[in-house]
Design a protein around this motif. Structure first.
Motif, PDB file in Angstrom:
ATOM      1  N   UNK A 172      26.843 -13.571   4.267  1.00 51.51           N
ATOM      2  CA  UNK A 172      27.497 -12.497   5.022  1.00 51.51           C
ATOM      3  C   UNK A 172      27.602 -11.222   4.200  1.00 51.51           C
ATOM      4  N   UNK A 173      27.858 -11.356   2.903  1.00 50.87           N
ATOM      5  CA  UNK A 173      28.079 -10.172   2.069  1.00 50.87           C
ATOM      6  C   UNK A 173      26.825  -9.317   1.918  1.00 50.87           C
ATOM      7  N   UNK A 174      25.657  -9.876   2.213  1.00 52.06           N
ATOM      8  CA  UNK A 174      24.407  -9.122   2.071  1.00 52.06           C
ATOM      9  C   UNK A 174      23.994  -8.417   3.361  1.00 52.06           C
ATOM     10  N   UNK A 175      24.775  -8.548   4.409  1.00 52.31           N
ATOM     11  CA  UNK A 175      24.393  -7.951   5.682  1.00 52.31           C
ATOM     12  C   UNK A 175      24.558  -6.437   5.638  1.00 52.31           C
ATOM     13  N   UNK A 176      23.690  -5.746   6.372  1.00 53.88           N
ATOM     14  CA  UNK A 176      23.727  -4.277   6.348  1.00 53.88           C
ATOM     15  C   UNK A 176      24.999  -3.724   6.967  1.00 53.88           C
ATOM     16  N   UNK A 177      25.603  -4.442   7.920  1.00 57.97           N
ATOM     17  CA  UNK A 177      26.849  -3.971   8.524  1.00 57.97           C
ATOM     18  C   UNK A 177      27.979  -3.980   7.506  1.00 57.97           C
ATOM     19  N   UNK A 178      28.003  -4.961   6.635  1.00 56.42           N
ATOM     20  CA  UNK A 178      29.016  -5.009   5.580  1.00 56.42           C
ATOM     21  C   UNK A 178      28.840  -3.840   4.634  1.00 56.42           C
ATOM     22  N   UNK A 179      27.615  -3.554   4.270  1.00 56.42           N
ATOM     23  CA  UNK A 179      27.358  -2.432   3.373  1.00 56.42           C
ATOM     24  C   UNK A 179      27.765  -1.108   4.017  1.00 56.42           C
TER      25      UNK A 179
END
Length: 520
Positions: A172-179
Motif C-alpha cells: 500500500x505504501x508504494x501506491x501513487x495515491x499515497x505519494x
C-alpha cells in the motif's frame, strides 16, 4: 493558545498573510511548527508541536530516531472557516529516503475527507488487501461536539495510526495515491482528486456502484459455502473476537459510569467532612483546661477529608484516561475487525466471479457437445423434413423460425457452433485470468492477515498492560492516601503533636492493651 477551556484547535481566518522567509540559519523544525499552508493557500500561524500535539510523547520524540524509509506523523489540527463550511485540517509531516520521492521531507495539511478519499482509492486498487480502518465520521448527535478537544484529539490519534499502518505496509505504501496524499500541494491535490473521479475509476457513478454492490453481495452469498477452510476459520474467529471486544467495551463503559458516580460522591463528601472537622475544633472549657480545644475528633475527620480529596484526585485521573487507554483502542479494533470482514467479502467476490465463469464454461461446452450430436444424427437425413415450412427454392432441411429468417435448423445449429467456437476460448481465458486473480487474492489476504494477527497481539497486549498499570497506580494512590490518614485518625491530639515515637507506636501503647494499663 494551548489548553484553555474546550478549544481544541486554532481558528484560522481566510485572510491571506505573507509567508515568512525561511532563514538558512533558523531551525527547520521550528519554522515548520510555527507556520503552515492552509487548504486555501493562505499561511497561518499555528502552535508548536510541543504545545499542541497530543500524540504520545514517546511517539513524538522517537520520530527523529525512526529508521523506517517512510515516516509519517499527523498532528497540529487547525480550524478553518469560510463562507460555505467549517472544517478541521491536520498537519502531515513525512520524512523519507525512498527514491520515488523527490525530497526527503514534506509538510502538507489534509482534512478528514482527504483521508476517506485515500482509503477508498486503496480499496479500489487493492481489493484483496486488508486496508486499515479510518475513525468513524461524527454522528448526527455529535455535530455540536465535532470541534471539541476530545473529539479532535481522538480523531487525530486514529488518523495518525491509520496513516502509519499504510506507510508500514509493503504494498500500500508504494501506491501513487499515497505519494500524492503525502506530497501534493493543496491546489495539486484538489486537481488529483477531481481527475480521479472523472476518469471512470470510481465505479461508473451511483447506478454503476449500486449494481456492482448488488452483484458482489449475490456472489458472496453464493461463494461463502465454498470458501477455503482457512478463511472460514478466520471469519469465525473475527466474528467471535468482535463479540468479545464489544462485550469488553460495554462492560468497560458501565464500570466507567460507576467510577464517575464514585468520583461525584467523593467530591460531595470532601466539603461535608471539611465543615464537620471545623465544627469539632471549637473550644470546650467545661471539660478541659483554659485555652485548650477538643481537637481529637476534628483532627480525625480532617484526616479523612484529606484522604477523600486525594482519592478523588486519583479517581479523576483514572476516569479522564479511560477514553485514551481503553475505550478508543477497543472501538478502533472493532473498526479493524469490520475492515477484515470487508476484505474477506471482497476475496469471496473474486472467488464467486471465478466460479461463475467456470460454470458458464461448463454450460457452453455442454451446449456445444449437444449441438454436435444433433448435427451428427441429422447428417444422414438431409433429404427429410420434420415439420415447419421450407422457403421457396430450399428443400431437404426443416425451417426454424426462431433461429433466423429463412434459415434451416441445420444452418442455425452450425451458426451456434461457430459462435461457441469463439465464445469458449474467450471463457477459457477468463477462467484462467480469474483463477490467477483468486490465487493472488488468497496470497495477498493471507499475508495481510498474518501481519494483522501479529499487530493485533501486540496492540491488545499493550492495551491490557496499560490498563493493569493504571489500575495499580490508582489503587496504590488510594492505599497511600488512607495509610497517611490512619495514624492521624488513631492518635489523639496530644500524641499527634507530642515528641517521641511514631504515630503507630503511640497507637500501640495507648489503645492496643488497655487491660495492662488498668492493672498497672
Amino acid at each position: 493558545m494551548a489548553d484553555d477551556g474546550e478549544t481544541a484547535v486554532l481558528e484560522v481566518s481566510t485572510e491571506i498573510k505573507p509567508a515568512p522567509l525561511l532563514s538558512q540559519n533558523s531551525g527547520e523544525n521550528d519554522s515548520i511548527s510555527r507556520w503552515s499552508n492552509s487548504v486555501e493557500g493562505s499561511v497561518v500561524a499555528s502552535p508548536s508541536i510541543e504545545s499542541f500535539s497530543t500524540l504520545p510523547e514517546q511517539e513524538v520524540s522517537e520520530f527523529g530516531l525512526d529508521t523506517r524509509d517512510l515516516q509519517v506523523r499527523v498532528d497540529n489540527p487547525q480550524k478553518h472557516l469560510n463562507t460555505l463550511e467549517t472544517f478541521i485540517t491536520f498537519r502531515i509531516t513525512t520524512r523519507t529516503s525512498r527514491a520515488e520521492y523527490e525530497e526527503t521531507e514534506y509538510v502538507v495539511r489534509r482534512r478528514y475527507n482527504d483521508f476517506v478519499w485515500l482509503r477508498q482509492k486503496l480499496v479500489e486498487d487493492f481489493p484483496t488487501h486488508l486496508i486499515p480502518p479510518l475513525p468513524e465520521k461524527h454522528s448526527l448527535l455529535g455535530q455540536l461536539d465535532r470541534y471539541s478537544r476530545d473529539f479532535v484529539y481522538a480523531r487525530m490519534a486514529l488518523l495518525h495510526r491509520f496513516l502509519n499502518r499504510v506507510a508500514d505496509h509493503p504494498v500500500l505504501s508504494c501506491h501513487h495515491s499515497v505519494r500524492s496524499f503525502l506530497t501534493a500541494k493543496p491546489s495539486e491535490f484538489s486537481i488529483i482528486r477531481k481527475t480521479k473521479r472523472q476518469d471512470g475509476s470510481g465505479g461508473g457513478g451511483f447506478l454503476g456502484r449500486f449494481s456492482d454492490s448488488i452483484h458482489n453481495i449475490a456472489n458472496v452469498y453464493l461463494a461463502r459455502e465454498r470458501a477455503p477452510p482457512e478463511f472460514e476459520r478466520v471469519s469465525e474467529y473475527v466474528a467471535s473476537l468482535g463479540d468479545k471486544l464489544a462485550n469488553v467495551d460495554k462492560v468497560g463503559a458501565r464500570i466507567h459510569k460507576e467510577r464517575l458516580e464514585h468520583l461525584n460522591g467523593l467530591q460531595q463528601l470532601h466539603p461535608i467532612l471539611s465543615l464537620w472537622s471545623a465544627s469539632e475544633a471549637e473550644p470546650d472549657t467545661s471539660h478541659c483546661e483554659a485555652g485548650s480545644k477538643v481537637g481529637g475528633l476534628g483532627v480525625a475527620i480532617s484526616a479523612v477529608a484529606a484522604a477523600v480529596e486525594k482519592a478523588a484526585k486519583a479517581e479523576r485521573s483514572a476516569t479522564a484516561a479511560h477514553s485514551t487507554l481503553v475505550a478508543r483502542p477497543l472501538r478502533e479494533y472493532l473498526l479493524y475487525i469490520e475492515a477484515v470482514r470487508e476484505a474477506l467479502a471482497r476475496r469471496d467476490a473474486v472467488q464467486a466471479s471465478y466460479e461463475a465463469y467456470v460454470d458458464e464454461l461448463k454450460r457452453k461446452r455442454t451446449e456445444r457437445v449437444a449441438l454436435q450430436q444433433q448435427v451428427g444424427d441429422l447428417s444422414g437425413d438431409l433429404g427429410e423434413t420434420q415439420g415447419g415450412c421450407a422457403p421457396p427454392g430450399r428443400t431437404g432441411a426443416p425451417f426454424q423460425l426462431g433461429s433466423g429468417l429463412w434459415k434451416s435448423a441445420g444452418e442455425a445449429r452450425e451458426e451456434k457452433l461457430r459462435r461457441l467456437s469463439t465464445t469458449i476460448p474467450e471463457l477459457v481465458q477468463q477462467v484462467e485470468d480469474y483463477q490467477d486473480k483468486m490465487e493472488c487474492a488468497n496470497e495477498n489476504l493471507r499475508a495481510d492477515l498474518e501481519r494483522w494477527h501479529l499487530e493485533k497481539k501486540d496492540d491488545l497486549k499493550q492495551l491490557f498492560i496499560g490498563l493493569a498499570k493504571q489500575q495499580i497506580q490508582l489503587y496504590q494512590e488510594f492505599l497511600n492516601a488512607w495509610e497517611e490518614a490512619l495514624p492521624i485518625i488513631k492518635v489523639g491530639p496530644a500524641s499527634a503533636s507530642g515528641d517521641g515515637g511514631s504515630g503507630l507506636e503511640s497507637t500501640s501503647a495507648e489503645f492496643v492493651d488497655p487491660p495492662s494499663q488498668i492493672s498497672s
